[in-house]
Design an enzyme around this catalytic site. Structure first.
Site, PDB file in Angstrom:
ATOM      1  N   LYS A   9      36.216  40.933  15.122  1.00 39.36           N
ATOM      2  CA  LYS A   9      36.456  41.212  13.703  1.00 39.36           C
ATOM      3  C   LYS A   9      35.187  41.055  12.856  1.00 39.36           C
ATOM      4  O   LYS A   9      34.188  40.473  13.310  1.00 39.36           O
ATOM      5  CB  LYS A   9      37.563  40.283  13.203  1.00 39.36           C
ATOM      6  CG  LYS A   9      38.956  40.618  13.741  1.00 39.36           C
ATOM      7  CD  LYS A   9      39.955  39.669  13.116  1.00 39.36           C
ATOM      8  CE  LYS A   9      41.379  40.068  13.356  1.00 39.36           C
ATOM      9  NZ  LYS A   9      42.302  39.158  12.613  1.00 39.36           N
ATOM     10  N   TYR A  49      47.394  47.928  10.773  1.00 37.81           N
ATOM     11  CA  TYR A  49      48.151  46.720  10.405  1.00 37.81           C
ATOM     12  C   TYR A  49      49.444  47.047   9.648  1.00 37.81           C
ATOM     13  O   TYR A  49      49.967  46.189   8.942  1.00 37.81           O
ATOM     14  CB  TYR A  49      47.271  45.788   9.569  1.00 37.81           C
ATOM     15  CG  TYR A  49      46.312  44.955  10.417  1.00 37.81           C
ATOM     16  CD1 TYR A  49      46.790  44.010  11.324  1.00 37.81           C
ATOM     17  CD2 TYR A  49      44.941  45.096  10.301  1.00 37.81           C
ATOM     18  CE1 TYR A  49      45.928  43.247  12.102  1.00 37.81           C
ATOM     19  CE2 TYR A  49      44.059  44.327  11.069  1.00 37.81           C
ATOM     20  CZ  TYR A  49      44.570  43.405  11.968  1.00 37.81           C
ATOM     21  OH  TYR A  49      43.713  42.643  12.729  1.00 37.81           O
ATOM     22  N   PHE A  57      49.468  38.991   2.483  1.00 34.51           N
ATOM     23  CA  PHE A  57      48.043  39.035   2.820  1.00 34.51           C
ATOM     24  C   PHE A  57      47.577  40.413   3.286  1.00 34.51           C
ATOM     25  O   PHE A  57      46.427  40.574   3.679  1.00 34.51           O
ATOM     26  CB  PHE A  57      47.731  37.988   3.897  1.00 34.51           C
ATOM     27  CG  PHE A  57      48.517  38.139   5.175  1.00 34.51           C
ATOM     28  CD1 PHE A  57      48.123  39.035   6.162  1.00 34.51           C
ATOM     29  CD2 PHE A  57      49.671  37.386   5.396  1.00 34.51           C
ATOM     30  CE1 PHE A  57      48.849  39.184   7.338  1.00 34.51           C
ATOM     31  CE2 PHE A  57      50.399  37.525   6.574  1.00 34.51           C
ATOM     32  CZ  PHE A  57      49.987  38.433   7.540  1.00 34.51           C
ATOM     33  N   ARG A  85      45.255  36.044  24.718  1.00 34.26           N
ATOM     34  CA  ARG A  85      45.736  35.250  23.580  1.00 34.26           C
ATOM     35  C   ARG A  85      45.454  33.754  23.792  1.00 34.26           C
ATOM     36  O   ARG A  85      45.212  33.032  22.823  1.00 34.26           O
ATOM     37  CB  ARG A  85      47.206  35.554  23.294  1.00 34.26           C
ATOM     38  CG  ARG A  85      47.349  36.998  22.754  1.00 34.26           C
ATOM     39  CD  ARG A  85      48.756  37.354  22.334  1.00 34.26           C
ATOM     40  NE  ARG A  85      49.154  36.669  21.110  1.00 34.26           N
ATOM     41  CZ  ARG A  85      48.908  37.115  19.875  1.00 34.26           C
ATOM     42  NH1 ARG A  85      48.239  38.236  19.687  1.00 34.26           N
ATOM     43  NH2 ARG A  85      49.335  36.453  18.827  1.00 34.26           N
ATOM     44  N   THR A  91      46.325  31.684  15.752  1.00 32.86           N
ATOM     45  CA  THR A  91      45.888  32.541  14.640  1.00 32.86           C
ATOM     46  C   THR A  91      45.056  31.757  13.633  1.00 32.86           C
ATOM     47  O   THR A  91      44.008  32.224  13.184  1.00 32.86           O
ATOM     48  CB  THR A  91      47.128  33.135  13.926  1.00 32.86           C
ATOM     49  OG1 THR A  91      47.976  33.733  14.902  1.00 32.86           O
ATOM     50  CG2 THR A  91      46.720  34.173  12.897  1.00 32.86           C
ATOM     51  N   ARG A 102      38.784  31.169  18.563  1.00 37.53           N
ATOM     52  CA  ARG A 102      39.042  30.885  17.147  1.00 37.53           C
ATOM     53  C   ARG A 102      38.644  29.458  16.770  1.00 37.53           C
ATOM     54  O   ARG A 102      38.105  29.228  15.688  1.00 37.53           O
ATOM     55  CB  ARG A 102      40.505  31.203  16.818  1.00 37.53           C
ATOM     56  CG  ARG A 102      40.717  32.722  16.687  1.00 37.53           C
ATOM     57  CD  ARG A 102      42.157  33.103  16.719  1.00 37.53           C
ATOM     58  NE  ARG A 102      42.388  34.484  16.284  1.00 37.53           N
ATOM     59  CZ  ARG A 102      43.546  35.119  16.464  1.00 37.53           C
ATOM     60  NH1 ARG A 102      44.562  34.512  17.048  1.00 37.53           N
ATOM     61  NH2 ARG A 102      43.690  36.371  16.051  1.00 37.53           N
ATOM     62  N   ASN A 112      39.396  35.290  11.268  1.00 38.18           N
ATOM     63  CA  ASN A 112      39.606  34.546  12.509  1.00 38.18           C
ATOM     64  C   ASN A 112      39.009  35.234  13.738  1.00 38.18           C
ATOM     65  O   ASN A 112      39.474  35.037  14.862  1.00 38.18           O
ATOM     66  CB  ASN A 112      41.091  34.203  12.691  1.00 38.18           C
ATOM     67  CG  ASN A 112      41.968  35.435  12.795  1.00 38.18           C
ATOM     68  OD1 ASN A 112      41.487  36.558  12.689  1.00 38.18           O
ATOM     69  ND2 ASN A 112      43.245  35.221  13.004  1.00 38.18           N
ATOM     70  N   HIS A 115      41.010  39.875  17.306  1.00 42.77           N
ATOM     71  CA  HIS A 115      42.388  40.353  17.405  1.00 42.77           C
ATOM     72  C   HIS A 115      42.716  40.590  18.861  1.00 42.77           C
ATOM     73  O   HIS A 115      41.863  41.047  19.613  1.00 42.77           O
ATOM     74  CB  HIS A 115      42.549  41.684  16.650  1.00 42.77           C
ATOM     75  CG  HIS A 115      43.790  42.447  17.055  1.00 42.77           C
ATOM     76  ND1 HIS A 115      45.019  42.212  16.495  1.00 42.77           N
ATOM     77  CD2 HIS A 115      43.998  43.389  18.003  1.00 42.77           C
ATOM     78  CE1 HIS A 115      45.920  43.001  17.078  1.00 42.77           C
ATOM     79  NE2 HIS A 115      45.323  43.729  17.992  1.00 42.77           N
ATOM     80  N   GLU A 126      47.757  50.461  20.841  1.00 45.12           N
ATOM     81  CA  GLU A 126      46.459  50.152  20.242  1.00 45.12           C
ATOM     82  C   GLU A 126      45.316  50.739  21.066  1.00 45.12           C
ATOM     83  O   GLU A 126      44.348  51.268  20.516  1.00 45.12           O
ATOM     84  CB  GLU A 126      46.318  48.636  20.057  1.00 45.12           C
ATOM     85  CG  GLU A 126      47.280  48.105  18.999  1.00 45.12           C
ATOM     86  CD  GLU A 126      47.344  46.582  18.904  1.00 45.12           C
ATOM     87  OE1 GLU A 126      48.114  46.086  18.068  1.00 45.12           O
ATOM     88  OE2 GLU A 126      46.645  45.884  19.661  1.00 45.12           O
TER      89      GLU A 126
HETATM   90  P1  GTP Z   1      46.068  39.304  15.669  1.00 46.20           P
HETATM   91  O1  GTP Z   1      45.596  39.209  17.073  1.00 46.20           O
HETATM   92  O2  GTP Z   1      44.951  39.577  14.720  1.00 46.20           O
HETATM   93  O3  GTP Z   1      47.262  40.173  15.463  1.00 46.20           O
HETATM   94  O4  GTP Z   1      46.458  37.817  15.320  1.00 46.20           O
HETATM   95  P2  GTP Z   1      47.835  37.104  15.452  1.00 46.20           P
HETATM   96  O5  GTP Z   1      48.810  37.904  16.256  1.00 46.20           O
HETATM   97  O6  GTP Z   1      47.482  35.726  15.911  1.00 46.20           O
HETATM   98  O7  GTP Z   1      48.280  37.073  13.936  1.00 46.20           O
HETATM   99  P3  GTP Z   1      49.297  38.004  13.120  1.00 46.20           P
HETATM  100  O8  GTP Z   1      49.612  39.244  13.892  1.00 46.20           O
HETATM  101  O9  GTP Z   1      50.408  37.132  12.664  1.00 46.20           O
HETATM  102  O10 GTP Z   1      48.421  38.367  11.857  1.00 46.20           O
HETATM  103  C1  GTP Z   1      47.451  39.397  11.952  1.00 46.20           C
HETATM  104  C2  GTP Z   1      46.199  38.961  11.254  1.00 46.20           C
HETATM  105  O11 GTP Z   1      46.459  38.836   9.865  1.00 46.20           O
HETATM  106  C3  GTP Z   1      45.666  37.576  11.655  1.00 46.20           C
HETATM  107  O12 GTP Z   1      44.842  37.621  12.792  1.00 46.20           O
HETATM  108  C4  GTP Z   1      44.887  37.175  10.414  1.00 46.20           C
HETATM  109  O13 GTP Z   1      43.572  37.762  10.438  1.00 46.20           O
HETATM  110  C5  GTP Z   1      45.659  37.813   9.304  1.00 46.20           C
HETATM  111  N1  GTP Z   1      46.528  36.853   8.644  1.00 46.20           N
HETATM  112  C6  GTP Z   1      47.682  36.313   9.125  1.00 46.20           C
HETATM  113  N2  GTP Z   1      48.204  35.472   8.231  1.00 46.20           N
HETATM  114  C7  GTP Z   1      47.374  35.456   7.159  1.00 46.20           C
HETATM  115  C8  GTP Z   1      47.358  34.787   5.905  1.00 46.20           C
HETATM  116  O14 GTP Z   1      48.261  34.005   5.581  1.00 46.20           O
HETATM  117  N3  GTP Z   1      46.314  35.058   5.070  1.00 46.20           N
HETATM  118  C9  GTP Z   1      45.323  35.932   5.398  1.00 46.20           C
HETATM  119  N4  GTP Z   1      44.325  36.167   4.534  1.00 46.20           N
HETATM  120  N5  GTP Z   1      45.295  36.591   6.567  1.00 46.20           N
HETATM  121  C10 GTP Z   1      46.302  36.351   7.435  1.00 46.20           C
HETATM  122 MG    MG Z   2      49.277  39.973  15.870  1.00 45.60          MG
END
Ligand code: GTP
Ligand code: MG
Length: 138
Positions: A9, A49, A57, A85, A91, A102, A112, A115, A126
């Site tokens: 990222k 997304y 967010f 993962r 996350t 992370r 973070n 992805h 994807e």
């Molecule tokens: P990904 O591998 O990126 O999909 O991460 P994840 O599966 O661990 O997280 P999720 O799919 O729930 O959220 C996708 C992405 O949104 C996260 O990786 C973060 O970068 C972002 N994100 C999630 N929650 C928040 C939040 O509360 N605030 C902000 N700014 N970003 C968020």
């Molecule tokens: Mg995710």
């Protein structure tokens, strides 16, 4: 062997951490079988997304994803989706285990560093969104 999709990222590419992150993926047993550095458009980030479109967010996330180039990758290995993962960590870096990408590199819940696909269906979608079949060299 399973395949998964990964993104280094903007917070990580900006800090020149692509190589360090790739090394953590490789050390964790995954092989990078396709990789390219690209700049997402806002429309592409919103599409990628779209599952989070109703989340508070979403706009911040999409703006972040276009703020710098990203590196998109296809990873291959035993249980690659779950393995990736594990290597990524939780996350929110505050909740991530020691030694994960992370925990080591992420700046915040939003910024973070990486992805990873969360299931076989999303991994396939994807991968197909970013890569042509001929670009995957297993
Ligand atoms: P990904 O591998 O990126 O999909 O991460 P994840 O599966 O661990 O997280 P999720 O799919 O729930 O959220 C996708 C992405 O949104 C996260 O990786 C973060 O970068 C972002 N994100 C999630 N929650 C928040 C939040 O509360 N605030 C902000 N700014 N970003 C968020
Ligand atoms: Mg995710």
């Amino acid at each position: 062997l399973e395949r998964t999709f990964s993104i280094v990222k903007p917070d990580a590419t900006k800090r020149n951490l692509t190589g360090k992150i790739c090394a953590m993926l490789e050390d964790g047993g995954l092989r990078i079988i396709a990789q390219k550095r690209i700049q997402l458009t806002l429309a592409q980030a919103q599409e990628f997304y779209s599952v989070h479109a109703e989340r508070p967010f979403y706009d911040e996330l999409c703006e972040f994803m276009v703020s710098e180039p990203i590196v998109v990758q296809v990873l291959e290995g035993e249980n690659a989706i779950l393995r990736n993962r594990e290597i990524m960590g939780a996350t929110n870096p505050a909740d991530a285990e020691e030694g994960t990408i992370r925990k080591t590199h992420a700046l915040s819940l939003g910024e973070n560093s990486i992805h990873g696909s969360d299931a076989p269906e999303t991994a396939a979608e994807e991968i197909a969104y970013f890569f042509a079949g001929l670009e995957l060299v297993g």
